[in-house]
Design an enzyme around this catalytic site. Structure first.
Site, PDB file in Angstrom:
ATOM      1  N   LYS A 101     -11.141  15.468  39.409  1.00 36.88           N
ATOM      2  CA  LYS A 101     -11.250  14.606  39.518  1.00 36.88           C
ATOM      3  C   LYS A 101     -10.902  13.665  40.535  1.00 36.88           C
ATOM      4  O   LYS A 101     -10.149  13.873  41.491  1.00 36.88           O
ATOM      5  CB  LYS A 101      -9.926  14.410  38.996  1.00 36.88           C
ATOM      6  CG  LYS A 101      -9.299  12.779  38.266  1.00 36.88           C
ATOM      7  CD  LYS A 101      -7.637  12.813  37.958  1.00 36.88           C
ATOM      8  CE  LYS A 101      -7.684  11.268  38.279  1.00 36.88           C
ATOM      9  NZ  LYS A 101      -5.922  11.266  38.155  1.00 36.88           N
ATOM     10  N   GLY A 162       1.575   4.552  37.756  1.00 38.80           N
ATOM     11  CA  GLY A 162       3.199   4.309  37.080  1.00 38.80           C
ATOM     12  C   GLY A 162       3.419   3.689  36.874  1.00 38.80           C
ATOM     13  O   GLY A 162       5.887   3.905  36.820  1.00 38.80           O
ATOM     14  N   ALA A 188      -3.317   6.536  34.029  1.00 34.38           N
ATOM     15  CA  ALA A 188      -2.251   6.502  34.504  1.00 34.38           C
ATOM     16  C   ALA A 188      -1.784   4.720  33.854  1.00 34.38           C
ATOM     17  O   ALA A 188      -2.915   4.804  32.877  1.00 34.38           O
ATOM     18  CB  ALA A 188      -3.116   4.940  36.173  1.00 34.38           C
ATOM     19  N   GLY A 189      -0.568   4.803  33.697  1.00 31.77           N
ATOM     20  CA  GLY A 189      -0.118   3.097  33.101  1.00 31.77           C
ATOM     21  C   GLY A 189       0.393   4.158  31.792  1.00 31.77           C
ATOM     22  O   GLY A 189       1.652   2.751  31.364  1.00 31.77           O
ATOM     23  N   ASN A 210       1.317  11.646  33.637  1.00 32.55           N
ATOM     24  CA  ASN A 210       2.261  12.245  34.551  1.00 32.55           C
ATOM     25  C   ASN A 210       3.347  11.897  34.911  1.00 32.55           C
ATOM     26  O   ASN A 210       3.858  12.361  34.463  1.00 32.55           O
ATOM     27  CB  ASN A 210       1.446  12.255  36.286  1.00 32.55           C
ATOM     28  CG  ASN A 210       2.145  13.657  37.512  1.00 32.55           C
ATOM     29  OD1 ASN A 210       1.572  13.716  38.182  1.00 32.55           O
ATOM     30  ND2 ASN A 210       3.464  14.212  36.571  1.00 32.55           N
TER      31      ASN A 210
END
Length: 259
Positions: A101, A162, A188-189, A210
């Protein structure tokens, strides 16, 4: 989920459409427990931040087995194309990983994808024989260009890394999906299970999470929630939602009423 609904990237098939990160957890046992609860089959590994080689320190592999999970090395923490390319070349030398990635970030406070550097790094990695899943802005033109360059999956951000804000620009995500011939994953987000469900309802092939799991009050429970959210969103997408209307529509026929 039926085997017929597996998704495939670079010739590898997966039943789970949830990819989970391995960073930010309080400790490695919690990391392992949350990933187990998520049902994920692929995990991202920040090569610059996770111990993969020092046997004198706790190692991720001792808790999250590469024999069980597909490791996806990533370039988290890289702010230039050269850093990203060097990091993934070192990862391949260390673990033989070829599916990777790529992410190249701009400066704080946005940490938004640096697309010029991303194009540069992607070109170098593809030329070097890597299979590149690429993190990018939610720009359909940029996404298509990355696909045409040879990236095996496109990973537009839902919101800043994040932030937990969820998918902020569903129109652009949908346009990327509709024009892609490779998997599209929101990356993300994501903040909670609803966000994962929404991304899947848009037609994403998978979702990467994550921070929303690792930093939850109960990471294991949130991992289970994310798994259920992804599954629900995928089922809803396959089922096909009813059209949105500006007026009411009776749920029962208006003819043949008892008088």
């Amino acid at each position: 989920m039926a085997a017929a609904d597996d998704w495939t990237v670079a010739g590898r098939s997966f039943a789970s459409r949830l990819i989970v990160g391995t960073g930010k957890y309080s400790d490695l046992p919690t990391t392992a427990a949350a990933i187990e609860a998520s049902g994920a089959q692929m995990v991202t590994v920040a090569v610059r931040r996770v111990n993969l080689s020092d046997r004198n320190a706790p190692m991720l592999q001792d808790h999250v087995s590469p024999a069980r999970y597909t490791y996806l090395p990533n370039t988290a923490g890289c702010f230039t194309a050269d850093e990203a390319v060097r990091t993934l070349r070192l990862a391949r030398e260390a673990g033989g990983w070829n599916l990777v990635k790529l992410e190249v970030l701009g400066p704080a406070p946005t940490l938004y994808p640096d697309m010029q550097a991303t194009f540069q790094a992607a070109a170098a990695l593809i030329k070097d024989g890597f299979e590149v899943m690429v993190y990018c802005s939610d720009d359909p033109i940029a996404a298509k260009r990355l696909e045409e360059m040879g990236c095996v999956a496109i990973m537009p951000l839902g919101a800043p890394i994040g932030s937990g804000l969820g998918v902020q620009n569903p129109l652009m995500i949908r346009m990327i999906i509709e024009n892609a011939h490779v998997p599209v994953l929101v990356d993300a987000g994501v903040g909670t299970a609803y966000d994962a469900t929404f991304a899947m309802e848009l037609g994403c092939d998978a979702v990467l999470v994550n921070s929303a799991i690792a930093l939850a009050d109960d990471p294991v429970l949130m991992a289970r929630a994310m798994q259920a959210g992804v599954q629900a969103g995928r089922l809803a997408f396959r089922a096909g939602r009813i059209p949105r209307r500006d007026a009411a529509s009776a749920s029962s026929p208006m003819t043949g009423l008892i008088k």
